[in-house]
Design a protein around this motif. Structure first.
Motif, PDB file in Angstrom:
ATOM      1  N   MET A   1      44.375  40.947  50.500  1.00 34.50           N
ATOM      2  CA  MET A   1      44.939  40.379  49.291  1.00 34.50           C
ATOM      3  C   MET A   1      46.110  39.476  49.672  1.00 34.50           C
ATOM      4  SD  MET A   1      46.180  42.365  45.894  1.00 34.50           S
ATOM      5  CE  MET A   1      47.596  41.742  45.039  1.00 34.50           C
ATOM      6  N   ILE A   2      46.214  38.362  48.968  1.00 38.69           N
ATOM      7  CA  ILE A   2      47.286  37.400  49.219  1.00 38.69           C
ATOM      8  C   ILE A   2      48.586  37.927  48.607  1.00 38.69           C
ATOM      9  CG2 ILE A   2      48.110  35.065  48.723  1.00 38.69           C
ATOM     10  CD1 ILE A   2      45.153  34.243  48.487  1.00 38.69           C
ATOM     11  N   ASP A   3      49.655  37.900  49.391  1.00 40.31           N
ATOM     12  CA  ASP A   3      50.966  38.211  48.831  1.00 40.31           C
ATOM     13  C   ASP A   3      51.413  37.035  47.979  1.00 40.31           C
ATOM     14  OD1 ASP A   3      51.350  40.731  49.999  1.00 40.31           O
ATOM     15  OD2 ASP A   3      52.049  39.826  51.871  1.00 40.31           O
ATOM     16  N   PHE A   4      51.916  37.326  46.771  1.00 39.19           N
ATOM     17  CA  PHE A   4      52.387  36.249  45.908  1.00 39.19           C
ATOM     18  C   PHE A   4      53.505  36.756  45.023  1.00 39.19           C
ATOM     19  CE2 PHE A   4      49.381  38.397  43.256  1.00 39.19           C
ATOM     20  CZ  PHE A   4      49.748  38.157  41.947  1.00 39.19           C
ATOM     21  N   ASP A   5      54.232  35.832  44.458  1.00 39.24           N
ATOM     22  CA  ASP A   5      55.341  36.150  43.572  1.00 39.24           C
ATOM     23  C   ASP A   5      54.779  36.573  42.221  1.00 39.24           C
ATOM     24  OD1 ASP A   5      57.610  36.312  42.041  1.00 39.24           O
ATOM     25  OD2 ASP A   5      58.330  34.299  42.500  1.00 39.24           O
ATOM     26  N   THR A   6      54.772  37.867  41.949  1.00 44.14           N
ATOM     27  CA  THR A   6      54.179  38.374  40.712  1.00 44.14           C
ATOM     28  C   THR A   6      54.996  37.986  39.476  1.00 44.14           C
ATOM     29  OG1 THR A   6      55.298  40.515  40.919  1.00 44.14           O
ATOM     30  CG2 THR A   6      53.087  40.313  41.901  1.00 44.14           C
ATOM     31  N   ARG A   7      56.202  37.487  39.688  1.00 44.82           N
ATOM     32  CA  ARG A   7      56.994  37.037  38.536  1.00 44.82           C
ATOM     33  C   ARG A   7      56.327  35.852  37.849  1.00 44.82           C
ATOM     34  NH1 ARG A   7      62.575  36.355  41.570  1.00 44.82           N
ATOM     35  NH2 ARG A   7      61.051  35.387  42.941  1.00 44.82           N
ATOM     36  N   LYS A  23      50.730  29.466  40.010  1.00 47.52           N
ATOM     37  CA  LYS A  23      49.960  29.489  41.251  1.00 47.52           C
ATOM     38  C   LYS A  23      50.072  30.854  41.911  1.00 47.52           C
ATOM     39  CE  LYS A  23      53.614  27.261  43.926  1.00 47.52           C
ATOM     40  NZ  LYS A  23      53.921  26.139  44.814  1.00 47.52           N
ATOM     41  N   ILE A  24      49.062  31.164  42.687  1.00 47.17           N
ATOM     42  CA  ILE A  24      49.055  32.366  43.517  1.00 47.17           C
ATOM     43  C   ILE A  24      49.030  31.860  44.945  1.00 47.17           C
ATOM     44  CG2 ILE A  24      47.711  34.377  44.236  1.00 47.17           C
ATOM     45  CD1 ILE A  24      46.872  34.737  41.352  1.00 47.17           C
ATOM     46  N   ASP A  25      50.175  32.003  45.620  1.00 48.04           N
ATOM     47  CA  ASP A  25      50.357  31.409  46.935  1.00 48.04           C
ATOM     48  C   ASP A  25      50.114  29.909  46.779  1.00 48.04           C
ATOM     49  OD1 ASP A  25      50.999  31.570  49.691  1.00 48.04           O
ATOM     50  OD2 ASP A  25      48.879  31.592  50.222  1.00 48.04           O
ATOM     51  N   TYR A  39      40.546  33.180  55.329  1.00 49.57           N
ATOM     52  CA  TYR A  39      40.459  34.564  55.807  1.00 49.57           C
ATOM     53  C   TYR A  39      40.585  35.592  54.684  1.00 49.57           C
ATOM     54  CZ  TYR A  39      40.544  32.412  60.341  1.00 49.57           C
ATOM     55  OH  TYR A  39      40.218  31.632  61.420  1.00 49.57           O
ATOM     56  N   GLN A  40      40.885  35.153  53.475  1.00 50.07           N
ATOM     57  CA  GLN A  40      40.933  36.046  52.316  1.00 50.07           C
ATOM     58  C   GLN A  40      39.595  36.073  51.558  1.00 50.07           C
ATOM     59  OE1 GLN A  40      43.365  38.096  51.253  1.00 50.07           O
ATOM     60  NE2 GLN A  40      44.611  37.558  53.020  1.00 50.07           N
ATOM     61  N   ILE A  41      38.681  35.185  51.907  1.00 53.23           N
ATOM     62  CA  ILE A  41      37.409  35.057  51.178  1.00 53.23           C
ATOM     63  C   ILE A  41      36.460  36.174  51.573  1.00 53.23           C
ATOM     64  CG2 ILE A  41      35.366  33.605  50.846  1.00 53.23           C
ATOM     65  CD1 ILE A  41      37.223  31.173  51.363  1.00 53.23           C
ATOM     66  N   ASN A  42      35.838  36.798  50.542  1.00 54.27           N
ATOM     67  CA  ASN A  42      34.790  37.769  50.865  1.00 54.27           C
ATOM     68  C   ASN A  42      33.407  37.332  50.376  1.00 54.27           C
ATOM     69  OD1 ASN A  42      34.845  38.451  48.155  1.00 54.27           O
ATOM     70  ND2 ASN A  42      35.831  40.431  48.462  1.00 54.27           N
ATOM     71  N   LEU A  73      28.922  20.306  46.832  1.00 51.55           N
ATOM     72  CA  LEU A  73      28.403  21.069  45.702  1.00 51.55           C
ATOM     73  C   LEU A  73      29.510  21.901  45.052  1.00 51.55           C
ATOM     74  CD1 LEU A  73      25.158  22.349  47.455  1.00 51.55           C
ATOM     75  CD2 LEU A  73      25.302  20.534  45.739  1.00 51.55           C
ATOM     76  N   ASP A  74      29.270  22.308  43.817  1.00 51.39           N
ATOM     77  CA  ASP A  74      30.209  23.181  43.116  1.00 51.39           C
ATOM     78  C   ASP A  74      29.915  24.626  43.479  1.00 51.39           C
ATOM     79  OD1 ASP A  74      31.084  20.846  41.945  1.00 51.39           O
ATOM     80  OD2 ASP A  74      29.981  21.166  40.077  1.00 51.39           O
ATOM     81  N   GLY A  75      30.876  25.501  43.190  1.00 49.98           N
ATOM     82  CA  GLY A  75      30.649  26.912  43.495  1.00 49.98           C
ATOM     83  C   GLY A  75      31.787  27.796  43.052  1.00 49.98           C
ATOM     84  N   HIS A  76      31.697  29.051  43.475  1.00 50.79           N
ATOM     85  CA  HIS A  76      32.679  30.069  43.113  1.00 50.79           C
ATOM     86  C   HIS A  76      33.108  30.788  44.388  1.00 50.79           C
ATOM     87  CE1 HIS A  76      31.421  29.379  38.987  1.00 50.79           C
ATOM     88  NE2 HIS A  76      30.189  29.396  39.450  1.00 50.79           N
ATOM     89  N   VAL A  77      34.399  30.868  44.593  1.00 50.38           N
ATOM     90  CA  VAL A  77      34.966  31.500  45.783  1.00 50.38           C
ATOM     91  C   VAL A  77      35.618  32.810  45.349  1.00 50.38           C
ATOM     92  CG1 VAL A  77      36.575  31.242  47.696  1.00 50.38           C
ATOM     93  CG2 VAL A  77      35.394  29.220  46.785  1.00 50.38           C
ATOM     94  N   HIS A  78      35.185  33.915  45.955  1.00 53.58           N
ATOM     95  CA  HIS A  78      35.694  35.242  45.612  1.00 53.58           C
ATOM     96  C   HIS A  78      36.551  35.760  46.764  1.00 53.58           C
ATOM     97  CE1 HIS A  78      32.934  35.178  42.249  1.00 53.58           C
ATOM     98  NE2 HIS A  78      31.984  34.804  43.099  1.00 53.58           N
ATOM     99  N   LEU A  79      37.772  36.158  46.432  1.00 56.00           N
ATOM    100  CA  LEU A  79      38.704  36.648  47.443  1.00 56.00           C
ATOM    101  C   LEU A  79      38.843  38.161  47.340  1.00 56.00           C
ATOM    102  CD1 LEU A  79      39.567  33.632  46.617  1.00 56.00           C
ATOM    103  CD2 LEU A  79      41.595  34.153  47.923  1.00 56.00           C
ATOM    104  N   ALA A  80      39.209  38.772  48.448  1.00 53.14           N
ATOM    105  CA  ALA A  80      39.452  40.206  48.457  1.00 53.14           C
ATOM    106  C   ALA A  80      40.567  40.543  47.465  1.00 53.14           C
ATOM    107  CB  ALA A  80      39.849  40.651  49.870  1.00 53.14           C
ATOM    108  N   GLY A  81      40.382  41.608  46.712  1.00 51.54           N
ATOM    109  CA  GLY A  81      41.414  42.077  45.798  1.00 51.54           C
ATOM    110  C   GLY A  81      41.225  41.674  44.354  1.00 51.54           C
TER     111      GLY A  81
END
Length: 176
Positions: A1-7, A23-25, A39-42, A73-81
């Motif tokens: 999971m990407i660390d991000f400012d949850t505020r 934004k998230i990161d 490296y966050q992509i699953n 092409l278009d698509g969907h990228v799914h990250l861990a978390g």
């Protein structure tokens, strides 16, 4: 999971910042998809118009190859978390925030979101019927198309469960 400012996530829910500032990161609606940490992509799903129906061809390509195919092409990228990004014309056009990413704001209720954002333009029901007998409601959705924000509410707890940025296709939902 990407660390991000949850505020920032809290500020988005509280309507203190517009989606364009969120934004998230490095991930942000409108940015080129290469801002996503590979490296966050699953998983990556590619929408290939040359393939009719569900694109089973995705499993014939590595994650690296699918990531490169987003140039064409278009698509969907799914990250861990529990973070997903839809990519159109090489740009992130929507983000789905769920699971571990949404945890910092799951204490907000339906009523609080309406207090922050006003009455939604539409309220949807994310429901389904199984075998004609088993009816289930997965979520209630507060839709703010002018803000490109959709808040998914847990029907049992009345608390925030997920956020989707972008316009929803109404044919997949019931209107409340």
């Amino acid at each position: 999971m990407i660390d991000f400012d949850t505020r920032q996530l809290t500020a988005l829910v509280r309507n203190e910042i517009p989606l364009e500032a969120f934004k998230i990161d490095a991930i942000q609606v409108g940015k080129h998809y290469d801002c996503i940490d590979f490296y966050q992509i699953n998983d990556i799903y590619i929408e290939d118009p040359a393939v009719e129906g569900y694109n089973f061809d995705n499993s014939n390509h590595t994650i690296h190859e699918r990531f490169a195919r987003l140039n064409e092409l278009d698509g969907h990228v799914h990250l861990a978390g529990g973070l997903s990004c839809s990519v159109t014309d090489q740009r992130i056009n929507s983000i789905r925030i769920s699971k571990r990413y949404i945890e910092p704001v799951t204490h907000f209720s339906r009523e609080q979101i309406i207090e922050f954002h006003g009455v939604p333009e539409i309220e949807l029901i994310d429901d389904y019927m199984h075998s004609g007998f088993d009816y289930s409601v997965d979520n209630y959705i507060l839709v703010y198309n002018t803000k490109n924000l959709n808040f998914y509410i847990d029907p049992e707890t009345n608390l925030l469960r997920e956020i989707y940025t972008g316009v929803l296709d109404l044919k997949y939902f019931s209107i409340s």
